[in-house]
Design a protein around this motif. Structure first.
Motif: not given
Ligand SMILES: *[C@@H]1O[C@H](CO)[C@@H](O)[C@H](O)[C@H]1NC(C)=O
Ligand SMILES: *[C@@H]1O[C@H](CO)[C@@H](O)[C@H](O)[C@H]1NC(C)=O
Ligand SMILES: *[C@@H]1O[C@H](CO)[C@@H](O)[C@H](O)[C@H]1NC(C)=O
Ligand SMILES: *[C@@H]1O[C@H](CO)[C@@H](O)[C@H](O)[C@H]1NC(C)=O
Ligand SMILES: *[C@@H]1O[C@H](CO)[C@@H](O)[C@H](O)[C@H]1NC(C)=O
Ligand SMILES: *[C@@H]1O[C@H](CO)[C@@H](O)[C@H](O)[C@H]1NC(C)=O
Ligand SMILES: *[C@@H]1O[C@H](CO)[C@@H](O)[C@H](O)[C@H]1NC(C)=O
Ligand SMILES: CC(=O)N[C@H]1CO[C@H](CO)[C@@H](O)[C@@H]1O
Ligand SMILES: [Zn+2]
Ligand SMILES: [Zn+2]
Length: 610
Positions: A47-48, A530
């Protein structure tokens, strides 16, 4: 560099290779990559980006031989499809990134390298447990590792931190590895590292595990922690919650009230994080190469460094809370490529590629793809209710009567067969059922014993008693549970975690737009997982399971009570509680078959799935 060499002399070759830029596979190298390296399923990316600090750690634990990654196509398996070669390439790129960012990156493992797959356990007769798979493990530039259950062979001396584990060699008891290590990171941070094992009692012959509470009273321990480093690194095969880390933490805090303490734990196979205070973080990074843990900390510049803030008198940084982050990465190429900014064709390193090839060669040598039969559908431990057609425990109830009676002179005598559900370690997925699958599903080489001529009604009451809920039984449960814990069965804690995850997210499941996987809720701030997931279904299972009782027997009809070896004591106690005709002892117990728990599924598959 210095740090790794101090700790792990034997890794020097790998260490030197690691940071080099010229190791990327050229395009030509990737053409022969099998499907495994390019998962056929489309994976969603993290996601980032990761949060980097001045000191960062990649953490593995409880990999249990899963170096080839998870290769089945049933979800959530593809999410964990990265193999150890992919991980090696990931580590190499991350080390480069750390140099570019001018920060420290350490690689730490917390033990349980084997007992789980064919690679570590499928060695030929006469081989050494995990010997070959550990060769690959050793190729990674671990800064700190602790190996637990066995592998205490003297040749590992010095490579592992084992603060409280001794081995007796030629009558002399001595630490298996190094008790502690002091080293400097690339950025010049002084690290004092310890490797602690939980109070394990099922250890191998010739090894002793010192209780953590006693270890912290040892003179060597006091001496080791006396001088203040920039950071303490405590890596150990011990759960970060509900165990003895606070004993070690408090012993250090008594002398160093504000020195950063980083704790990397393991053993319960869960994703977990907590902070014992504002200048410490504890991380546990799952199991079976389903999770790579990430911890970052914004530590003050190292002491003695010209930029160290303490020299101008007013220093708040030495007492303020430290900014930490942690993340649980799904180990697959999509994750690895995302966080290293690489694509399919710039990701592989020659080093990683050679590890993948070497693992494949080893799998071939061990004949791990030998196929016993074809599993008609998925059988899971907790995703399907028990009993049901899709429960691997229900399957086991059918497997035992088939596999344990092969070539057995007692085959024609009615029986009830009992094993513990914790002996089943992993789901079985539809498709080829191989030697590797057999060892992942049932990795413990337990044998089977029996008591002959037990009245049917007594034998039939044993399973409910083993699983029983009465006050009496609860005490017995605690004893059984302690025995299982001591032998390394950590299923209870893992299942509690999974059950909680499913319950917490139950209302989200139908609406969320997410793929299946772990949904972690821990005590640390910020994003943990994550890649966001929806939780897997969870159904509770009993601690013990049995084959279907023979039908149409009179209560007093004599039958064989067959059971997995390590519950012998509990089981005799139960039998003596259930009847008063005879006092049973171990003299009434004999081996039932030579077939081990590691073999039953294969024997069954050969007969029924062909
Ligand atoms: C324990 O040590 C003795 C003597 O050194 C040796 O003979 C024996 O094989 C060892 N046992 C194990 C399980 O390593
Ligand atoms: C471990 O070995 C050391 C060195 O021989 C010895 O001093 C110590 O007493 C041993 N510890 C235990 C718990 O056996
Ligand atoms: C520092 O961290 C501790 C433990 O995580 C927390 O209880 C405390 O509130 C924090 N203090 C500040 C000022 O943020
Ligand atoms: C990586 O390469 C494989 C095989 O060529 C391809 O199937 C896949 O789509 C590629 N993935 C990405 C993210 O480009
Ligand atoms: C379970 O399997 C049996 C035997 O194959 C079959 O008859 C039955 O319909 C199955 N039950 C379910 C719920 O699928
Ligand atoms: C049973 O006996 C046959 C013939 O000796 C042998 O080939 C087979 O491997 C044995 N099976 C088991 C499970 O021991
Ligand atoms: C849900 O999935 C769709 C299609 O894959 C995607 O476009 C969308 O962004 C997702 N929504 C969320 C909230 O993740
Ligand atoms: C986040 C992620 O990688 N999810 C994948 C997990 O596995 C399922 C099943 O193959 C995939 O559909 C998801 O994309
Ligand atoms: Zn483990
Ligand atoms: Zn363990």
């Amino acid at each position: 560099m210095q740090s790794r060499i101090l700790l792990t002399l034997a890794f020097a070759g790998a260490v030197l290779a690691c940071g080099d830029d010229h190791l990327h596979a050229r395009d030509g190298h990737v053409h022969d990559h099998s499907k495994r390296e390019f998962p056929s399923t489309k994976l969603t990316p993290p996601s980032r980006p990761l949060t980097w600090g001045s000191l960062n750690i990649l953490h593995t634990t409880d990999s249990h031989g899963w170096l080839l990654g998870h290769q089945k196509t049933s979800f959530p398996e593809p999410n964990y499809s990265g193999d150890f070669g992919d991980f090696a390439s990931f580590v190499a790129h991350m080390k480069e990134l750390a140099i570019k960012k001018d920060v420290d990156l350490l690689l730490v493992d917390s033990g349980d390298l084997h007992d789980g797959t064919g690679l570590s356990d499928g060695y030929p007769v006469g081989g050494v447990d995990a010997h070959d798979s550990n060769e690959f493990f050793k190729q990674l530039p671990y800064d700190n590792t602790l190996d637990m259950h066995n592998n205490f062979a003297p040749r590992f001396n010095g490579r592992y931190l084992s603060s409280n584990v001794n081995i007796t060699v030629n009558g002399v008891s001595k630490p298996v590895g190094s008790r502690f290590a002091k080293f400097k990171t690339r950025k010049g941070r002084a690290v004092t590292a310890l490797g602690v094992l939980f109070d394990f009692t099922g250890n191998d012959k010739n090894t002793t595990v010192q209780k953590v509470e006693d270890m912290v009273k040892e003179t060597w321990f006091t001496d080791a922690i006396k001088d203040e480093p920039d950071v303490f690194l405590l890596a150990g095969h011990m759960p970060i919650a509900r165990d003895n880390w606070p004993l070690v933490f408090d012993a250090i805090r008594a002398i160093h009230p504000t020195t950063p303490i980083l704790i990397l734990g393991g053993h319960t196979h869960i994703r977990d994080c907590l902070q014992l205070d504002g200048r410490s973080m504890s991380l546990e990074s799952g199991r079976y190469m389903e999770t790579i843990g990430w911890m970052s900390a914004d530590l003050p510049a190292p002491k003695g460094h010209h930029g160290y803030p303490r020299h101008n008198g007013e220093d708040h940084s030495a007492t303020k809370n430290i900014t930490f982050s942690r993340r649980y990465l799904d180990p697959n190429r999509v994750t690895f490529e995302y966080h290293t900014g690489r694509g399919n064709f710039s990701f592989d390193t020659v080093w990683g590629h050679s590890i993948t090839k070497g693992l494949e060669k080893l799998a071939k040598k061990f004949d791990l793809s030998f196929t016993y039969g074809t599993a008609p559908h998925d059988f899971t431990i907790n995703q399907a209710p028990y009993p049901s057609n899709n429960s691997v425990l229900s399957l086991m109830s059918e497997v035992m009567p088939v596999a344990l009676t092969v070539n057995n002179s007692r085959a024609s005598i009615p029986n009830i067969m009992i094993t513990n559900s914790g002996s089943l370690r992993f789901d079985i997925y539809a498709g080829p059922f191989t030697k590797n699958d057999q060892l992942t599903a049932s990795p413990f080489a337990d044998s089977f014993l029996y008591i002959p001529n037990l009245p049917f009604s007594v034998a039939n009451a044993v399973l409910p008693a083993l699983n029983g809920a009465g006050a009496d039984n609860r005490k017995r449960d605690a004893a059984v549970e302690a025995e299982l814990w001591a032998r390394g069965y950590v299923g209870t804690r893992y299942r509690e975690w999974m059950e909680d995850m499913a319950r917490r997210n139950a209302e989200k499941r139908p609406t969320a737009n997410l793929t299946l996987g772990y949904v972690t809720s821990d005590a640390c701030p910020g994003v943990g997982d994550d890649t966001p997931h929806a939780p897997l279904q969870f159904h509770a299972v009993p601690d013990f399971i049995a084959s279907a009782p023979p039908s149409g027997l009179a209560d007093d009809a004599p039958i064989d009570l067959v059971f997995v070896d390590f519950i012998e004591t509990q089981l005799i106690g139960i039998v003596n509680g259930l009847q008063k005709e005879k006092v049973y002892t171990t003299a009434d117990v004999s081996p039932y078959t030579n077939v081990l728990a590691t073999e039953v599924l294969g024997i069954y598959a050969q007969k029924e799935w062909n």
